[in-house]
Every structure is written in structure tokens, then in C-alpha cells.
Design an enzyme around this catalytic site. Structure first.
Site, mmCIF file in Angstrom:
data_model
loop_
_atom_site.group_PDB
_atom_site.id
_atom_site.type_symbol
_atom_site.label_atom_id
_atom_site.label_comp_id
_atom_site.label_asym_id
_atom_site.label_seq_id
_atom_site.Cartn_x
_atom_site.Cartn_y
_atom_site.Cartn_z
ATOM 1 C CE LYS A 122 -4.720 0.158 1.231
ATOM 2 N NZ LYS A 122 -5.814 0.224 2.130
ATOM 3 C CE LYS A 176 -3.649 -16.434 -6.280
ATOM 4 N NZ LYS A 176 -3.229 -15.846 -5.050
ATOM 5 C CE LYS A 214 -12.102 -12.285 -2.063
ATOM 6 N NZ LYS A 214 -12.244 -12.944 -0.795
HETATM 7 P P1 ADP Z 1 -8.775 -13.197 -3.128
HETATM 8 O O1 ADP Z 1 -7.444 -13.138 -3.856
HETATM 9 O O2 ADP Z 1 -9.897 -13.535 -4.035
HETATM 10 O O3 ADP Z 1 -9.034 -11.959 -2.281
HETATM 11 P P2 ADP Z 1 -8.043 -14.437 -0.637
HETATM 12 O O4 ADP Z 1 -6.715 -13.753 -0.637
HETATM 13 O O5 ADP Z 1 -9.082 -14.035 0.371
HETATM 14 O O6 ADP Z 1 -8.670 -14.387 -2.125
HETATM 15 O O7 ADP Z 1 -7.806 -16.013 -0.568
HETATM 16 C C1 ADP Z 1 -7.952 -16.828 0.541
HETATM 17 C C2 ADP Z 1 -7.127 -18.076 0.266
HETATM 18 O O8 ADP Z 1 -7.630 -18.736 -0.931
HETATM 19 C C3 ADP Z 1 -5.658 -17.746 -0.059
HETATM 20 O O9 ADP Z 1 -4.818 -17.728 1.058
HETATM 21 C C4 ADP Z 1 -5.259 -18.848 -1.011
HETATM 22 O O10 ADP Z 1 -4.823 -19.966 -0.258
HETATM 23 C C5 ADP Z 1 -6.540 -19.249 -1.704
HETATM 24 N N1 ADP Z 1 -6.620 -18.730 -3.092
HETATM 25 C C6 ADP Z 1 -7.190 -17.576 -3.502
HETATM 26 N N2 ADP Z 1 -7.139 -17.444 -4.843
HETATM 27 C C7 ADP Z 1 -6.492 -18.545 -5.316
HETATM 28 C C8 ADP Z 1 -6.119 -19.013 -6.627
HETATM 29 N N3 ADP Z 1 -6.427 -18.327 -7.725
HETATM 30 N N4 ADP Z 1 -5.468 -20.184 -6.725
HETATM 31 C C9 ADP Z 1 -5.163 -20.909 -5.624
HETATM 32 N N5 ADP Z 1 -5.495 -20.527 -4.363
HETATM 33 C C10 ADP Z 1 -6.140 -19.368 -4.201
#
Ligand code: ADP
Ligand code: TRP
Length: 324
Positions: free
Chosen positions: A110, A189, A192
């Protein structure tokens, strides 16, 4: 093993969350301690609409239970239902060196972008350390991006113990297999923050539409195609066994199959994989009290352990008139 992990309710869970984290939490349940919580206090650093947060927490609980988290083999609770955690956060904060937090990536990223961070984001890793240490957890399943925070947790526990005597248990990160690195609809990848997700629980119509929107190249229908270079095939592999994978790969290589057909196979595979979970979710949705009871009962169990550890910590640093 005393397992603990948390997941933030910042939006609907997607296929990346499922294959990268949730599925593995579920396979780890049934240990001496299997604690999983919905990290609503952490989510407050980004979700600032109360109704949205409430809805996200409800959805997170429904999703986790529908996908197979079993309250008999694991304890599911809301982070904020264990207020001892915020007390421990303060106690840890008093021995946390600023430089340790300054190098944590959420804050550093950030700052590098010139965005002003608040104290909540800055001290986020201390709250996470308290989450872990308050249950004497030994094993913390997390994605690779969270390993740094488990390292901070170990540092804080060591520093606390060096200051006040042996009191906190050092946990280990259990790095989840993210080798899948689930791709999103644009091939990057799935996340969200990139707006490229495929939510796990979606109406069949919306799911088909999202799958049909997955980016593919412009190879004509009749030409042979390389399955290994296609996100549709990469996603299909998550659902299909080796034989089914080989059949679809052959159809790619043979030519004469358009990407629309591959997407249809992916849609069918996903529907059949999540079909039972869909039904369970619909049932649970119609009995919100059951879900609330599961969360309350989970918090009750978690709090019993949290109280014990907080008493120990209070005593160690001199807050109790008499040591316990
Ligand atoms: P986002 O990137 O959608 O905000 P989070 O960071 O909240 O998702 O993800 C929670 C957990 O889900 C992460 O610690 C990771 O282990 C898993 N995860 C999220 N996106 C992926 C992905 N594209 N491939 C594999 N694992 C993922
Ligand atoms: N910070 C984690 C994430 O964003 C969620 C989390 C909060 C957590 N507290 C935790 C994970 C304790 C493991 C242990 O994914």
C-alpha cells in the site's frame, strides 16, 4: 496437531479459494484441534458497510458448511465472538517492534502505491498472531502469501517468551498446495481483486454465462488446439479424473472442436462436482438458526481455550494480582 486457520469474509468464495484453501481445510478436519474461523475483524480493514459485512459472514458460514466443514469434526466460529483475541492483540502489541510490521507485505504494498494505510492494516499481522497464539495452535494452514504472517507470529511469541518466560507456543505454517494456482476468466490468477472470479455457488444460468466468458485464443474451430495453453482445460483438470482429462485433451489436439464445447464440458464437470454442496447450501439457507447455532457453539468451544491462554498471558506479564 492443533490446527487453526481463518478466512476473510470479503466477498463470495470462488474456485480459487476452494481448490487453494477450503478443500484442504476440510481434509484436515478431525484432528485434536481443528479450529476454523471467519475473520470478520480482519475484514473490517476493507469492508466498511455493516450490511455487506453481515451478509458476507453469513455467506461464508453457509459456503463452508455446504462444502463439507463438519461441526462434529471441526469448530467453526466468528473471530469477533472471541473478544479475548483483541485483548491478546494489545498485549502482543506492547512487545511488537515497528520494523517487523513495516516489512509486512500488505502494508508495504500500500505504501509503495502511495496509498495512506490506517493503523488497522498496519497492525493486522498482530491480530493474526493473537488469533493463532490464543489457541496454542501448532499448525496453521495458509496460502503462500500468508506465510510471512506466521513468521511474525513466531517472532512475537519468541519475544514475549524472552521477556516474560515460557508462555506462548510457537506455531508452524502448513503451506497449502496452491500449485493449482487457479486461473480466472481472463487467464490471470483468480482473485476478487482482479474481478475475474468464478463463484462456487452461482445459479446454473449465471455459472454457464461466466464459464462461457473465459478468455480463449482465436484458433479456428477446425484447427488442432493445445490444451496445456488453455485456461478452460486447466480449470477442467481440477474437476476431472485422469481419464476424462485425457479424453478432452485428445479432442483439443484432434481439431474440429470449438472452445464452446470445451466450456460446456467444464460447466457439466463443475455442476456435478458442486451439485451435492448446492443442495446442502439450499437446505442450510432455509434454516438460518441452525447456522447461527453452529457458530455460537463453535465460539463457545473456542472461547474456553482462549480464556485459559489469556489468563496465562495476563499472569505472565503481571496483570493479575497473583500469578496463576
Ligand atoms: P482473493 O485473492 O480472491 O481476495 P483471498 O486472498 O481471500 O482471495 O484467498 C484466501 C485463500 O484462498 C488464499 O490464502 C489462497 O490460499 C486461496 N486462493 C485464492 N485465490 C487462489 C487461486 N487463484 N489459486 C489458488 N489458491 C487461491
Ligand atoms: N490473514 C488471513 C488471510 O487474509 C486470514 C487470517 C486471519 C488467518 N487470521 C488468521 C489465517 C490466522 C490463518 C491464521 O487469508
Amino acid at each position: 496437531m492443533k490446527i487453526l486457520s481463518g478466512i476473510q469474509p470479503t466477498g463470495r468464495f470462488h474456485w480459487g479459494n476452494y481448490f487453494g484453501a477450503i478443500r484442504q481445510y476440510i481434509s484436515l478436519q478431525g484432528h485434536e484441534q481443528s479450529f476454523y474461523f471467519i475473520a470478520d475483524l480482519h475484514a473490517l480493514t476493507t469492508v466498511r458497510e455493516p450490511d455487506v459485512l453481515r451478509q458476507n459472514v453469513k455467506d461464508a458460514a453457509l459456503d463452508l458448511l455446504a462444502l463439507g466443514l463438519d461441526p462434529k469434526r471441526a469448530t467453526l466460529f466468528r473471530q469477533s465472538d472471541v473478544p479475548e483475541t483483541t485483548e491478546l492483540t494489545w498485549l502482543l502489541m506492547t512487545i511488537t517492534q515497528m520494523h517487523l510490521l513495516e516489512k509486512c507485505h500488505a502494508f508495504k504494498d500500500k505504501k509503495a502505491k502511495g496509498i495512506a494505510a490506517d493503523a488497522g492494516l498496519f497492525t493486522y499481522p498482530v491480530l493474526m498472531a493473537a488469533d493463532i497464539l490464543i489457541y496454542d495452535s501448532t499448525t496453521v494452514p495458509v496460502g503462500a502469501d500468508q506465510v510471512q504472517h506466521v513468521e511474525v507470529t513466531r517472532d512475537l511469541a519468541q519475544r514475549f517468551n524472552a521477556t516474560y518466560g515460557e508462555c506462548l507456543h510457537l506455531p508452524e505454517a502448513y503451506v497449502l498446495d496452491e500449485s493449482a494456482k487457479v486461473p480466472g476468466t481472463d487467464g490471470e490468477k483468480m482473485s476478487k481483486s482482479y474481478g475475474n472470479t468464478i463463484p462456487i455457488f452461482e445459479t446454473p444460468k449465471k455459472l454457464r454465462k461466466t464459464i462461457m466468458s473465459i478468455k480463449t485464443d482465436s484458433t479456428p474451430m477446425e484447427s488442432p488446439k493445445n490444451p496445456e495453453a488453455c485456461s478452460v482445460y486447466e480449470l477442467y483438470k481440477l474437476f476431472a479424473g485422469p481419464e476424462e482429462q485425457a479424453i478432452l485433451a485428445e479432442r483439443y489436439r484432434g481439431g474440429g472442436m470449438g472452445y464452446g464445447e470445451a466450456k460446456e464440458s467444464l460447466y457439466q464437470a463443475a455442476m456435478s462436482h458442486f451439485g451435492a454442496a448446492f443442495e446442502r447450501r439450499t437446505q442450510l439457507e432455509s434454516s438460518p438458526d441452525v447456522v447461527e447455532d453452529i457458530l455460537r457453539e463453535g465460539a463457545h468451544r473456542a472461547r474456553a481455550k482462549a480464556r485459559e491462554v489469556v489468563e496465562r498471558v495476563r499472569s505472565a506479564c503481571g496483570l493479575l494480582a497473583k500469578p496463576v
